[in-house]
Design a protein around this motif. Sequence first.
Motif, mmCIF file in Angstrom:
data_model
loop_
_atom_site.group_PDB
_atom_site.id
_atom_site.type_symbol
_atom_site.label_atom_id
_atom_site.label_comp_id
_atom_site.label_asym_id
_atom_site.label_seq_id
_atom_site.Cartn_x
_atom_site.Cartn_y
_atom_site.Cartn_z
ATOM 1 N N LYS A 27 64.192 127.831 -10.790
ATOM 2 C CA LYS A 27 63.915 129.336 -11.801
ATOM 3 C C LYS A 27 64.015 130.534 -11.253
ATOM 4 O O LYS A 27 63.480 130.563 -10.267
ATOM 5 C CB LYS A 27 62.617 129.026 -12.667
ATOM 6 N N THR A 28 64.553 131.230 -11.860
ATOM 7 C CA THR A 28 64.581 132.803 -11.436
ATOM 8 C C THR A 28 63.318 133.355 -11.583
ATOM 9 O O THR A 28 62.628 133.128 -12.573
ATOM 10 C CB THR A 28 65.685 133.863 -11.844
ATOM 11 N N PRO A 29 62.757 134.362 -10.747
ATOM 12 C CA PRO A 29 61.359 134.919 -10.971
ATOM 13 C C PRO A 29 61.478 135.722 -12.351
ATOM 14 O O PRO A 29 60.470 136.140 -12.706
ATOM 15 C CB PRO A 29 61.485 135.852 -9.631
ATOM 16 N N PHE A 30 62.508 136.328 -12.720
ATOM 17 C CA PHE A 30 62.522 137.329 -13.689
ATOM 18 C C PHE A 30 62.694 136.565 -14.961
ATOM 19 O O PHE A 30 62.721 136.950 -15.995
ATOM 20 C CB PHE A 30 63.603 138.276 -13.646
ATOM 21 N N ALA A 31 62.792 135.100 -15.017
ATOM 22 C CA ALA A 31 63.159 134.274 -16.272
ATOM 23 C C ALA A 31 61.856 133.489 -16.648
ATOM 24 O O ALA A 31 61.172 133.093 -15.885
ATOM 25 C CB ALA A 31 64.215 133.508 -15.988
ATOM 26 N N PRO A 32 61.593 133.412 -18.205
ATOM 27 C CA PRO A 32 60.547 132.580 -18.630
ATOM 28 C C PRO A 32 60.600 131.266 -18.188
ATOM 29 O O PRO A 32 62.013 130.970 -17.857
ATOM 30 C CB PRO A 32 60.437 133.101 -20.195
ATOM 31 N N PRO A 69 79.172 146.841 -6.659
ATOM 32 C CA PRO A 69 77.718 147.097 -7.300
ATOM 33 C C PRO A 69 78.088 146.574 -8.602
ATOM 34 O O PRO A 69 78.989 146.262 -9.250
ATOM 35 C CB PRO A 69 78.011 148.664 -7.436
ATOM 36 N N ALA A 70 76.871 146.619 -9.271
ATOM 37 C CA ALA A 70 76.756 145.915 -10.833
ATOM 38 C C ALA A 70 77.592 146.425 -11.762
ATOM 39 O O ALA A 70 78.053 145.964 -12.500
ATOM 40 C CB ALA A 70 75.156 145.951 -11.020
ATOM 41 N N ASP A 71 77.860 147.602 -11.480
ATOM 42 C CA ASP A 71 78.643 148.369 -12.495
ATOM 43 C C ASP A 71 80.151 147.926 -12.608
ATOM 44 O O ASP A 71 80.806 148.221 -13.707
ATOM 45 C CB ASP A 71 78.496 149.874 -12.675
ATOM 46 N N ARG A 72 80.462 147.464 -11.311
ATOM 47 C CA ARG A 72 81.667 146.988 -11.368
ATOM 48 C C ARG A 72 82.089 145.664 -12.246
ATOM 49 O O ARG A 72 83.180 145.052 -12.383
ATOM 50 C CB ARG A 72 82.097 146.776 -9.952
ATOM 51 N N VAL A 73 80.938 144.966 -12.407
ATOM 52 C CA VAL A 73 81.020 143.583 -13.229
ATOM 53 C C VAL A 73 80.517 143.502 -14.598
ATOM 54 O O VAL A 73 80.631 142.839 -15.257
ATOM 55 C CB VAL A 73 80.441 142.411 -12.299
ATOM 56 N N THR A 74 79.901 144.564 -15.010
ATOM 57 C CA THR A 74 79.343 144.786 -16.208
ATOM 58 C C THR A 74 80.569 144.885 -17.259
ATOM 59 O O THR A 74 81.464 145.636 -16.910
ATOM 60 C CB THR A 74 78.198 145.651 -16.530
ATOM 61 N N GLY A 75 80.541 144.330 -18.473
ATOM 62 C CA GLY A 75 81.747 144.358 -19.424
ATOM 63 C C GLY A 75 81.994 143.256 -19.842
ATOM 64 O O GLY A 75 81.270 142.143 -19.517
ATOM 65 N N ALA A 85 72.234 137.446 -12.361
ATOM 66 C CA ALA A 85 71.687 138.399 -11.159
ATOM 67 C C ALA A 85 72.703 138.088 -9.921
ATOM 68 O O ALA A 85 73.135 136.897 -9.922
ATOM 69 C CB ALA A 85 70.297 137.981 -10.720
ATOM 70 N N PHE A 86 72.777 138.860 -9.280
ATOM 71 C CA PHE A 86 73.547 138.820 -7.741
ATOM 72 C C PHE A 86 72.740 137.891 -7.036
ATOM 73 O O PHE A 86 71.540 137.829 -6.960
ATOM 74 C CB PHE A 86 73.840 140.005 -6.947
ATOM 75 N N PHE A 87 73.305 137.052 -6.069
ATOM 76 C CA PHE A 87 72.346 136.365 -4.864
ATOM 77 C C PHE A 87 72.364 137.295 -3.851
ATOM 78 O O PHE A 87 73.264 138.170 -3.563
ATOM 79 C CB PHE A 87 73.506 134.988 -4.482
ATOM 80 N N ALA A 88 71.384 137.062 -3.377
ATOM 81 C CA ALA A 88 71.045 137.947 -2.248
ATOM 82 C C ALA A 88 70.064 137.138 -1.270
ATOM 83 O O ALA A 88 69.446 136.126 -1.299
ATOM 84 C CB ALA A 88 70.137 139.170 -2.702
ATOM 85 N N ASP A 89 70.120 137.613 0.162
ATOM 86 C CA ASP A 89 69.328 137.113 1.113
ATOM 87 C C ASP A 89 68.000 136.870 0.871
ATOM 88 O O ASP A 89 67.437 138.179 0.805
ATOM 89 C CB ASP A 89 69.968 137.710 2.448
ATOM 90 N N ASP A 90 67.234 135.965 1.092
ATOM 91 C CA ASP A 90 66.121 136.099 0.837
ATOM 92 C C ASP A 90 65.051 136.160 2.078
ATOM 93 O O ASP A 90 63.791 136.174 1.974
ATOM 94 C CB ASP A 90 65.450 134.906 0.246
ATOM 95 N N SER A 127 68.622 137.312 -7.250
ATOM 96 C CA SER A 127 67.500 138.322 -7.110
ATOM 97 C C SER A 127 67.897 139.486 -8.302
ATOM 98 O O SER A 127 68.908 140.118 -8.096
ATOM 99 C CB SER A 127 67.829 139.071 -5.732
ATOM 100 N N PRO A 128 66.945 139.491 -9.014
ATOM 101 C CA PRO A 128 67.136 140.611 -10.162
ATOM 102 C C PRO A 128 66.942 141.868 -9.788
ATOM 103 O O PRO A 128 67.546 142.977 -10.152
ATOM 104 C CB PRO A 128 65.927 140.353 -11.170
ATOM 105 N N GLY A 129 66.547 142.236 -8.259
ATOM 106 C CA GLY A 129 66.769 143.565 -7.935
ATOM 107 C C GLY A 129 68.082 143.991 -6.948
ATOM 108 O O GLY A 129 68.114 144.944 -6.529
#
Length: 153
Positions: free
Chosen positions: A3-8, A37-43, A86-91, A99-101
């Motif tokens: 589960k992602t930390p940002f999801a119920p 960056p995130a703005d390149r994948v939104t849409g 969310a993008f995947f990021a190194d933990d 990682s929602p951040g």
Amino acid sequence: MLKTPFAPAVRWTVAVLISLPAATACDDTGARTASVPADRVTGAWRAGDDTALALSADRAFTASGLNSGKLAGTGCPGGHTDGDWAFFADDGDGLYMTSPGARSGSEIGLSFTEPSDEPCRLTLTVVDDGEALCATSDPETPCDLGVRFTRKG
């Protein structure tokens, strides 16, 4: 299933662990992953006539047809569905998780609102400098499912 930390608690996420070398991999079609960056994948994105995906800046998504055609074996919810991305990021330990951040990345995980009987094994890999998103179930092979999302429009 993670589960992602940002999801119920009712949301399930696509979880794939990848190593750093996979972040710059090529598939057999020559598609090269790209960190954007995130703005390149939104849409709005489309893969064929029946599969559509819309990623919003607030990290929500809507989709349809994620269980059709070549995506049928991924275990994803069918019909019209939604959730968070969310993008995947190194933990910090060399493992990648959603990682929602994360403000940029080359791999996108989806967390579905609708519960399912099995985990959805689908990750989106950013390829061709952000011009396409490839569906993958294996991060070592960015387009292994043979489904490429391109900008709708």
